[in-house]
Design a protein around this motif. Sequence first.
Motif, mmCIF file in Angstrom:
data_model
loop_
_atom_site.group_PDB
_atom_site.id
_atom_site.type_symbol
_atom_site.label_atom_id
_atom_site.label_comp_id
_atom_site.label_asym_id
_atom_site.label_seq_id
_atom_site.Cartn_x
_atom_site.Cartn_y
_atom_site.Cartn_z
ATOM 1 N N TRP A 1 26.576 10.287 17.436
ATOM 2 C CA TRP A 1 27.409 10.922 18.630
ATOM 3 C C TRP A 1 26.282 11.738 19.489
ATOM 4 N N ASP A 2 26.848 11.865 20.889
ATOM 5 C CA ASP A 2 26.073 12.619 21.568
ATOM 6 C C ASP A 2 26.502 14.051 21.287
ATOM 7 N N LEU A 3 25.814 15.143 21.811
ATOM 8 C CA LEU A 3 25.853 16.337 21.690
ATOM 9 C C LEU A 3 25.920 16.975 22.938
ATOM 10 N N TYR A 4 27.020 17.931 23.213
ATOM 11 C CA TYR A 4 27.358 18.460 24.415
ATOM 12 C C TYR A 4 27.112 19.868 24.448
ATOM 13 N N ASP A 5 26.819 20.564 25.724
ATOM 14 C CA ASP A 5 26.842 21.994 25.657
ATOM 15 C C ASP A 5 28.443 22.617 25.817
ATOM 16 N N MET B 1 24.248 12.421 13.515
ATOM 17 C CA MET B 1 25.088 11.478 13.075
ATOM 18 C C MET B 1 26.340 11.798 12.492
ATOM 19 N N ARG B 2 27.599 10.764 12.352
ATOM 20 C CA ARG B 2 28.803 11.391 12.097
ATOM 21 C C ARG B 2 28.728 11.507 10.647
ATOM 22 N N GLY B 3 29.666 12.546 10.457
ATOM 23 C CA GLY B 3 29.531 13.272 9.060
ATOM 24 C C GLY B 3 28.901 14.453 8.806
ATOM 25 N N GLU B 4 27.778 14.426 9.687
ATOM 26 C CA GLU B 4 26.817 15.874 9.831
ATOM 27 C C GLU B 4 27.790 16.995 10.210
ATOM 28 N N PRO C 1 44.616 6.240 2.754
ATOM 29 C CA PRO C 1 44.611 7.264 1.842
ATOM 30 C C PRO C 1 43.520 7.815 1.298
ATOM 31 N N ALA C 2 42.395 7.397 1.750
ATOM 32 C CA ALA C 2 41.030 7.801 1.590
ATOM 33 C C ALA C 2 40.407 8.655 2.404
ATOM 34 N N LYS C 3 41.147 8.718 3.703
ATOM 35 C CA LYS C 3 40.598 9.364 4.681
ATOM 36 C C LYS C 3 41.196 11.037 4.711
ATOM 37 N N LYS C 4 40.440 11.684 5.511
ATOM 38 C CA LYS C 4 40.898 13.191 5.726
ATOM 39 C C LYS C 4 42.558 13.177 6.202
#
Length: 162
Positions: free
Chosen positions: A5-9, A20-23, A52-55
């Motif tokens: 994923w991109d990071l934005y300000d 990374m997704r999940g971090e 059912p295994a997802k948040k």
Amino acid sequence: MAEIWDLYDAERRRTGKTMMRGEPVPRGFYTLSVSVWLTNGRGEYLLSKRHPAKKFPNLWECTGGGALAGEESLEAGVREVREELGIVLRPGEGRLIYRTRRDEFRDFYDVWLFRHDAPLSSLTLQPEEVTEARWASRGEIKRLRAAGLLHPLLDYIDGIII
């Protein structure tokens, strides 16, 4: 395959950094999340039930997820609908109906609306994400929310959908 994923300000500008997704999202940065509501000619909305295994397991929601690195909001929404429901949308037919920055989740969140009259039998559900799909009226969505069966992060729907 891991999602990047991109990071934005804080002003929603891409920083050139990714994660990374999940971090955990690094302090001072944001990601981009999208949701897509599909409505049919009867004024119903397509809901999908979370695996059912997802948040937030077994709750009903509209389709959505995180934008991949390099994706724009609309592009991410169209991809999520294709992956999770097997529906191919035309980007030019979408309309942005809600946009916010959610500091508690460290993301920018965009919500798109598309008109689509797909019979449920035509859907191809992504089994690790979605267990069921249904068309629901505004009243049914309101009842699902009152019963605690609607994803709690859809609290923005007052005035937009209900």
